[in-house]
Scaffold this motif. Sequence first.
Motif, PDB file in Angstrom:
ATOM      1  N   GLU A   1      -7.611   3.237   1.406  1.00  0.00           N
ATOM      2  CA  GLU A   1      -6.831   2.591   2.471  1.00  0.00           C
ATOM      3  C   GLU A   1      -5.999   3.604   3.251  1.00  0.00           C
ATOM      4  OE1 GLU A   1      -4.454  -0.811   1.372  1.00  0.00           O
ATOM      5  OE2 GLU A   1      -3.592  -0.979   3.386  1.00  0.00           O
TER       6      GLU A   1
ATOM      7  N   LYS B   1      -8.596   6.257   6.910  1.00  0.00           N
ATOM      8  CA  LYS B   1      -9.816   5.579   7.384  1.00  0.00           C
ATOM      9  C   LYS B   1     -10.990   6.552   7.365  1.00  0.00           C
ATOM     10  CE  LYS B   1      -8.064   1.643   9.589  1.00  0.00           C
ATOM     11  NZ  LYS B   1      -7.776   0.564   8.655  1.00  0.00           N
TER      12      LYS B   1
ATOM     13  N   GLU C   1       0.810  -1.229   0.000  1.00  0.00           N
ATOM     14  CA  GLU C   1       0.000   0.000   0.000  1.00  0.00           C
ATOM     15  C   GLU C   1       0.838   1.272   0.000  1.00  0.00           C
ATOM     16  OE1 GLU C   1       0.166  -2.311   2.240  1.00  0.00           O
ATOM     17  OE2 GLU C   1       0.286  -1.555   4.298  1.00  0.00           O
TER      18      GLU C   1
ATOM     19  N   ASN D   1      -8.774  -2.210   1.746  1.00  0.00           N
ATOM     20  CA  ASN D   1      -7.375  -2.102   1.370  1.00  0.00           C
ATOM     21  C   ASN D   1      -7.343  -1.953  -0.148  1.00  0.00           C
ATOM     22  OD1 ASN D   1      -6.431  -2.459   4.023  1.00  0.00           O
ATOM     23  ND2 ASN D   1      -6.497  -4.675   3.829  1.00  0.00           N
TER      24      ASN D   1
ATOM     25  N   GLU E   1     -13.101  -2.556   6.698  1.00  0.00           N
ATOM     26  CA  GLU E   1     -12.046  -1.711   6.129  1.00  0.00           C
ATOM     27  C   GLU E   1     -11.862  -2.048   4.662  1.00  0.00           C
ATOM     28  OE1 GLU E   1      -8.050  -2.691   6.936  1.00  0.00           O
ATOM     29  OE2 GLU E   1      -8.425  -4.829   6.999  1.00  0.00           O
TER      30      GLU E   1
ATOM     31  N   SER F   1     -12.250   6.781   3.912  1.00  0.00           N
ATOM     32  CA  SER F   1     -12.914   5.530   3.568  1.00  0.00           C
ATOM     33  C   SER F   1     -14.310   5.430   4.214  1.00  0.00           C
ATOM     34  CB  SER F   1     -11.981   4.401   4.009  1.00  0.00           C
ATOM     35  OG  SER F   1     -12.642   3.204   4.097  1.00  0.00           O
TER      36      SER F   1
END
Length: 423
Positions: free
Chosen positions: A100, A103, A71, A285, A283, A106
Amino acid sequence: MKVLVLGGGGREHALAWRLKKSDSVSDVYVCPGNPGCASVATCVKPPITTIEGFLSVARETGADLTVVGPEGPLVDGVVDAFEANGLLVFGPSRAAAQLEGSKIFSKRFMERAGIPTARFVSTDDVGEARKVLDGFSYPVVVKADGLAAGKGVVICQDRAEAETTLEGMFTGALVGPAGAKVVIEEFLTGAEASFIGLSDGERVLPLEPSQDHKTIYANDQGPNTGGMGAYSDSRILGAAQRDFVMREVMERTIAQMKAEGMPFKGFLYAGLMMTARGPMVLEFNVRLGDPETQALLHRMDCDLGALLMEAARGRVKPELLAFREEPSVCVVLAAHGYPGKVRTGDAIEGIGEAEARGATVFHAGTKMERGRLVTSGGRVLGVTHSGETLQEAIANAYRASDEIRFDGMQVRRDIGAKGLKRW
Ligand code: AMP
Ligand code: GLY
């Protein structure tokens, strides 16, 4: 064609291994790679470990396609830099990698798109954070906004722990600058699953589901790690759950990212909790999971090079993707001290014997030292095997991993057991 993989862990070894088996691929390069990668690819040390360094390696090797593993470079904009230089690359842009990298980004994105996720509040102020806690019951989850190498999520059992955690986040003691802003969110319960989609920015193809095992000890005890093992079995999600996740999470995310002017091209990983209210996203990624990839690519039964080349060019082709039905298991062998202070330099033996038992042994934290293979990181090896049933795959993976020895070796003995309980 020539393919360059950026990264040097177990995930990148698995990518290089599967690419090497692809009919469309003549040469595989990994930058920087590791001794395991070197058995299937050419490892290239970058002149400098910045995006400029990766660009120069891509030019030097004449790679037709670059695939980005971790990442960090994605969030730093490696894909934007490659594209600006006319190089074909598979991975999300810096803007898309915020899924990612932050947060808060996201969670707000999921809210805008109507993607099922835990109720949350974000803040960068300790006083406000304390007030916010009044609106939650315990346990409560505190997450650092920025990248924290798997250490940014704390499940707090009571208010005292939540306050200590918040303080650690805001002072930088816990995860440095990544904790300057936090998400406080509702604790969800259920079975976890990792679901990864492969997208060209417009369409998205589902890979097979998998499950990671985060804590260092069996039965989910002890501190979290980068992942102590994974299994992949198509039954992790039922047909209705799979349809729901594709429609309400994957396709919705890809459509919304495109609508917001930051199309997502690359691997989109959703960490899911199968709650009583249905699947919810813990979450995102913006890359393949590690160690999920080792288990997934072991099951893959197609030309990965051709698949990624077409996706990078903007057209994923479902007919290029295939998996074997047999479940697979990756057991991670970790170094002394992991996930705390890791000891390195322990000599590793028995990989040949493990491979003689049919396993594929992916290297993560290894290096050559005076002609000997030694440990060089927390997660050292990922011993990966398949079987006709999940039970068989588990037994095969452990039989092989029991051949390997190094001082201080740590192994979780229950990788895949969650799957056996599921059915
Ligand atoms: P991450 O480091 O973001 O992958 O999160 C680590 C782990 O924390 C996840 O795999 C879950 O087990 C757990 N987790 C994260 N968010 C929640 C939540 N809202 N409720 C329960 N567990 C969570
Ligand atoms: N295995 C979890 C991750 O790659 O983040």
